[in-house]
Write an enzyme that holds these catalytic residues in place. Structure first.
Site, short mmCIF file in Angstrom:
data_model
loop_
_atom_site.label_atom_id
_atom_site.label_comp_id
_atom_site.label_asym_id
_atom_site.label_seq_id
_atom_site.Cartn_x
_atom_site.Cartn_y
_atom_site.Cartn_z
N ASP A 1 58.90 2.00 -24.31
CA ASP A 1 59.78 0.70 -24.70
C ASP A 1 60.94 0.12 -24.07
OD1 ASP A 1 62.31 -0.84 -26.24
OD2 ASP A 1 62.60 0.15 -27.72
N GLU B 1 68.68 13.10 2.17
CA GLU B 1 67.91 14.37 1.38
C GLU B 1 66.83 14.22 1.53
OE1 GLU B 1 67.46 15.78 -3.00
OE2 GLU B 1 69.69 14.23 -2.88
N CYS C 1 72.96 15.26 -2.84
CA CYS C 1 72.75 13.26 -3.17
C CYS C 1 74.79 13.36 -2.71
CB CYS C 1 73.25 12.97 -4.62
SG CYS C 1 71.66 12.75 -5.30
N SER D 1 69.83 19.37 -15.19
CA SER D 1 70.42 17.92 -14.66
C SER D 1 71.77 17.27 -15.00
CB SER D 1 69.52 17.62 -13.68
OG SER D 1 70.71 17.14 -12.61
N HIS E 1 78.73 9.61 -8.63
CA HIS E 1 77.76 8.90 -8.57
C HIS E 1 76.64 8.88 -9.65
CE1 HIS E 1 74.02 10.75 -6.95
NE2 HIS E 1 73.41 11.59 -7.43
N LYS F 1 78.23 8.80 -19.24
CA LYS F 1 78.23 10.41 -20.31
C LYS F 1 79.02 11.13 -20.04
CE LYS F 1 73.15 10.20 -21.54
NZ LYS F 1 72.02 10.98 -20.71
#
Length: 390
Positions: free
Chosen positions: A29, A79, A111, A201, A233, A242
């Site tokens: 979707d 990285e 990061c 993560s 980040h 979040k």
């Protein structure tokens, strides 16, 4: 003495894939990509672009001859470096024609690398006030085709010139940082693609922000009301939202609305580029500064840096007088406007095209790459870089 960001530049490859079309091909979707993770377009790096060229192109657009003479330290956070011994910074140093009497190093911690570079730059300038430091965050995020992480790939670089008496943002001294050995994301030396425990993560990103924010409040005596915006980040643009949401309950509705609105502006560039690892936080900052034209001088901006594995840091900066005069808004708008969409088939073909690993000689066609600095091939195990302006 004020120390901070004097100039900031950005570069992304000239190709991108539309996330709605990628979702259709993957029988997903489209809302899962465009709303669920918050991505519209994903930059696609041709074989003629790598972490070195992306960083060099980002810096090329902001440095003048005086800067090139004054820079005596180049710190390259990445990285996705191109050599296990020689730093990517050395290549960039030569491609840009910088002062030969300079240090050049590469910094690695997922990061977080560019943030480590900025903190090192501050210390260097405190001891050498006439110096300037070029900090680079450049990466190509690769998880593989048809993998859970595919939609959070991307490519690009941010270049930051750090100096005394900065024109854009002075960096305040107080910061909070934390380290914990976590296997939420990693890339073994034998792999050109990353491995990730996505659920872990996400959990650790949010936990790290909570830890450093609570510690920062206790250390500084400041709260959300003292911030015009907080930038994050952004491995994908919903991630910062979040982390921010739980702490918004600490403040008034007016402050909540301001922080949420400015957060949304900070995601604009990232939504259309994707994950650029070490540069993602600073692309978020750049997006906010260039898209909100009424941010007042003196505003305090929070920055949350997170590098899986994991290291996190929260630090702050103050916008300087006339900072907008030192941004490159038009240049970056032209970069976005000039990009070319590729089909999903073309994206997959580009993704699968890689350099030889057996020492074979290869020449690459750089005529179709509009970038000023490109990778032209490999000879005798040595990458051949070209600055078209020379």
């Amino acid at each position: 003495m004020k120390i901070g960001i004097d100039k900031i530049g950005f570069y992304a490859p000239h190709l991108y894939v539309d996330m709605t079309k990628l979702a259709d091909r993957r029988n997903v979707d489209p809302d899962k990509f465009t709303i669920g993770i918050g991505q519209d377009k994903m930059a696609v790096a041709p074989i003629t672009q790598d972490a070195v060229t992306l960083a060099a192109n980002a810096a090329l657009g902001i440095l003048d001859e005086q800067d090139k003479n004054d820079i005596d330290f180049v710190i390259f956070g990445t990285e996705t470096g191109v050599d296990s011994s020689k730093s990517a910074a050395v290549y960039v140093h030569e491609l840009l024609g910088l002062n030969p009497y300079a240090r050049a190093i590469e910094v690695k911690q997922a990061c977080y690398g560019a943030t480590a570079g900025i903190q090192m730059a501050k210390a260097h300038i405190a001891m050498n006030p006439e110096s300037k430091v070029l900090v680079l965050g450049s990466d190509i995020a690769r998880y593989g085709l048809n993998t859970p992480g595919e939609a959070t790939q991307g490519a690009g670089a941010v270049a930051l010139l750090v100096s005394a008496a900065p024109h854009i943002m002075s960096l305040e001294d107080q910061s909070v940082y934390v380290t914990s050995d976590i296997m939420d994301f990693w890339r073994p030396v034998y792999s050109d693609k990353a491995f990730a425990d996505g659920k872990l993560s996400n959990e650790q990103y949010m936990a790290f922000f909570s830890k450093v924010w609570q510690q920062y409040k206790a250390k500084s005596g400041l709260g959300l009301e003292n911030f015009e915006a907080i930038t994050f980040h952004l491995p994908y643009t919903k991630m910062g939202k979040k982390a921010l949401k739980p702490v918004l309950e600490e403040t008034t509705e007016d402050v909540q609305e301001r922080l949420k609105a400015n957060y949304q502006l900070s995601t604009g560039y990232n939504r259309n580029v994707g994950n650029i690892y070490t540069g993602s936080l600073y692309l978020s900052l750049l997006s906010l500064l260039e898209q909100k034209d009424d941010l007042a001088a003196g505003s305090r901006i929070g920055l949350f840096s997170y590098g899986s594995g994991a290291v996190g840091e929260f630090f702050t900066g103050i916008l300087q007088n006339d900072y907008r005069d030192h941004l490159h808004v038009k240049q970056h708008a032209e970069l976005f406007a000039a990009r070319k969409e590729v089909t999903v088939d073309e994206y997959e073909a580009i993704f699968e095209e890689t350099l030889p690993t057996d020492g074979s000689r290869v020449e690459l066609d750089i005529n179709n790459d509009p970038a000023k600095i490109c990778l032209a091939g490999v000879t005798d195990h040595k990458r051949q870089y070209v600055n078209k302006l020379r």
